[in-house]
Design an enzyme around this catalytic site. Structure first.
Site, short mmCIF file in Angstrom:
data_model
loop_
_atom_site.label_atom_id
_atom_site.label_comp_id
_atom_site.label_asym_id
_atom_site.label_seq_id
_atom_site.Cartn_x
_atom_site.Cartn_y
_atom_site.Cartn_z
N CYS A 76 -40.71 -47.27 13.04
CA CYS A 76 -41.61 -46.77 14.08
C CYS A 76 -42.20 -47.94 14.87
CB CYS A 76 -42.73 -45.95 13.45
SG CYS A 76 -42.20 -44.72 12.25
N MET A 77 -42.99 -47.63 15.87
CA MET A 77 -43.61 -48.69 16.66
C MET A 77 -44.51 -49.57 15.82
SD MET A 77 -46.00 -48.46 20.09
CE MET A 77 -44.67 -48.07 21.22
N ASP A 78 -45.26 -48.96 14.88
CA ASP A 78 -46.27 -49.70 14.13
C ASP A 78 -46.08 -49.67 12.62
OD1 ASP A 78 -47.84 -49.89 16.65
OD2 ASP A 78 -48.05 -47.74 16.31
N LYS A 121 -40.81 -74.83 23.09
CA LYS A 121 -40.82 -73.73 24.06
C LYS A 121 -40.98 -72.40 23.32
CE LYS A 121 -35.76 -73.53 24.12
NZ LYS A 121 -34.55 -73.56 24.96
N ARG A 151 -33.49 -84.13 21.04
CA ARG A 151 -34.39 -82.98 21.21
C ARG A 151 -34.21 -82.02 20.03
NH1 ARG A 151 -31.52 -83.38 26.14
NH2 ARG A 151 -30.47 -81.41 25.69
N ARG A 183 -25.48 -74.56 34.27
CA ARG A 183 -26.76 -73.85 34.36
C ARG A 183 -27.63 -74.54 35.41
NH1 ARG A 183 -29.92 -72.77 28.78
NH2 ARG A 183 -30.22 -75.04 28.89
N TYR A 202 -39.06 -40.60 12.38
CA TYR A 202 -38.56 -40.00 13.62
C TYR A 202 -37.07 -39.70 13.52
CZ TYR A 202 -42.90 -41.38 15.93
OH TYR A 202 -44.22 -41.53 16.29
N HIS A 226 -27.29 -81.01 28.67
CA HIS A 226 -27.39 -80.08 27.54
C HIS A 226 -25.99 -79.63 27.16
CE1 HIS A 226 -29.47 -77.40 24.82
NE2 HIS A 226 -28.73 -76.40 25.23
#
Length: 387
Positions: free
Chosen positions: A313-315, A38, A221, A136, A266, A166
């Protein structure tokens, strides 16, 4: 290596094979192994991971949602894929058409899946979920559920292939886990006495595989352990030797010197206390590298552990490489091994107060996946080029 940016996730398929073989040794021979893939195989890339595991003999795969199952079936049509979570009735036709196995925990779900299957002149294969303490999803293990499952077992065009539960605390509460298993076994006995035969019974997640090898039943699993990550910090390494499959690497984009008193990034939260050498790395929080690592995380340069300085930073982000001979294009390891030193995913998770699985799932599709096998690079996957 055909990369479209100077930052990438490197996935070691040899280590994946090693981990699978070690799990196979631990799990009793009569139990099958389902690979949990998953969340795009925890971020490693489900299409490539499933293909590799199929070659190793794995037949069954577990996912959370139908879209994940369809993605795998599109790449590996013969893979047997179980959606372990909720599949709404309006997606039943698509799921059955694709041959995806579905989880059922309500009678009305089974009724609808059987109805659609009959209309399509196909069989729907289902696994029944039992509630034993996670609270759940699942049928309670009682007489009412027994009657419901008996009715489901008689529905046309519906095949009950499996039944599972589970464990929420297989890592650290063994008494609770044993009690959950006791409930599951008791319900299995109730079904047996009703002459209801469900071929695949499975309960063990990664932590249970390690801590309760006698709980293997018909199938286990394996999720996070497949990728070389222990399910909890105090897991006994000698019980199951693992090798991490994933590294995060980048290339230096710029090197400069800052004088005492100059500030970085920043918010100007970092101030140089003396002359320092700073390198810029083209990875940021948009790639999933948590901003919580600002001013406290580390990376490896030339095998040396160096600090992240200033806000991520973002990038991009900046690191202090004072005292090192660093040039643009040099390789930096944010997570993984370099020249005998290592920053583990557990190190990163601990820094930001998360678990390793969440760190993996943070790493975004902006990062190309580079697959390494026998020291070669057989494949590079750049998701952005596929959109």
């Amino acid at each position: 290596m055909d990369l479209t940016r100077p930052a990438w996730l490197e996935i070691d398929l040899d280590n994946l094979e090693f981990n699978y073989m070690e799990i196979r040794k631990l799990v009793r021979d009569s139990a099958d192994i389902m690979a949990v893939v998953k969340a795009d195989a925890y971020g490693l890339g489900a299409a490539a991971i499933v293909r590799e595991l199929l070659d190793l003999g794995v037949k069954r795969f577990g996912v959370a949602h139908l879209s994940e199952a369809i993605h795998i079936k599109n790449h590996s049509p013969h893979a047997q894929v179980l959606v372990m979570g909720y599949t709404p009735e309006y997606l039943a036709e698509t799921a059955i058409e694709k041959g995806v196995r579905l989880t059922v925990y309500l009678e009305e779900q089974a009724d609808y899946f059987a109805k659609v299957s009959k209309e399509m002149d196909k069989d729907a294969v289902i696994h029944v979920k039992i509630e034993t303490g996670m609270n759940r999803l699942g049928f309670n293990p009682d007489e009412t559920s027994l009657e419901i499952i008996e009715r489901i077992s008689k529905m046309d065009n519906l095949i009950i292939e499996g039944m599972f539960t589970h464990f929420p605390v297989a890592d650290d509460d063994h008494d609770y886990t044993r009690e959950s298993m006791k409930k599951f076994r008791a319900f299995c006995k109730m079904l047996y006495e009703k002459d209801i035969n469900i071929p695949l019974k499975h309960v063990s997640n990664s932590a249970a595989i390690m801590n309760f090898p006698n709980f293997g039943l018909d199938m286990v699993r394996a999720g996070i352990i497949l990728y070389g990550i222990y399910p909890y910090p105090d897991a006994k390494r000698e019980t199951l030797p693992l090798k991490p499959c994933i590294s995060l690497k980048a290339q230096v984009s710029h090197v400069k010197y800052l004088q005492k008193g100059e500030k970085v990034s920043y918010g100007l939260t970092y101030e140089a206390e003396s002359e320092i050498q700073v390198a810029t790395i083209p990875v940021g929080y948009a790639d999933g590298w948590s901003r919580e690592l600002s001013n406290k995380g580390h990376v490896l340069v030339q095998g040396k552990r160096v600090p992240i300085i200033g806000k991520i930073c973002m990038d991009q982000m900046m690191i202090d490489v004072t005292g090192l001979e660093v040039e643009r294009g040099d390789e930096v390891v944010l997570m993984g091994v370099q020249a005998g030193s290592e920053i583990t995913i557990e190190d990163v998770a601990q820094e930001i107060g998360q678990i390793p699985a969440s760190v993996l799932c943070m790493l975004t599709k902006r990062l190309p996946r580079v697959y390494v096998k026998e020291r070669r690079v057989p494949e590079v996957v750049d998701y952005l080029l596929q959109i």
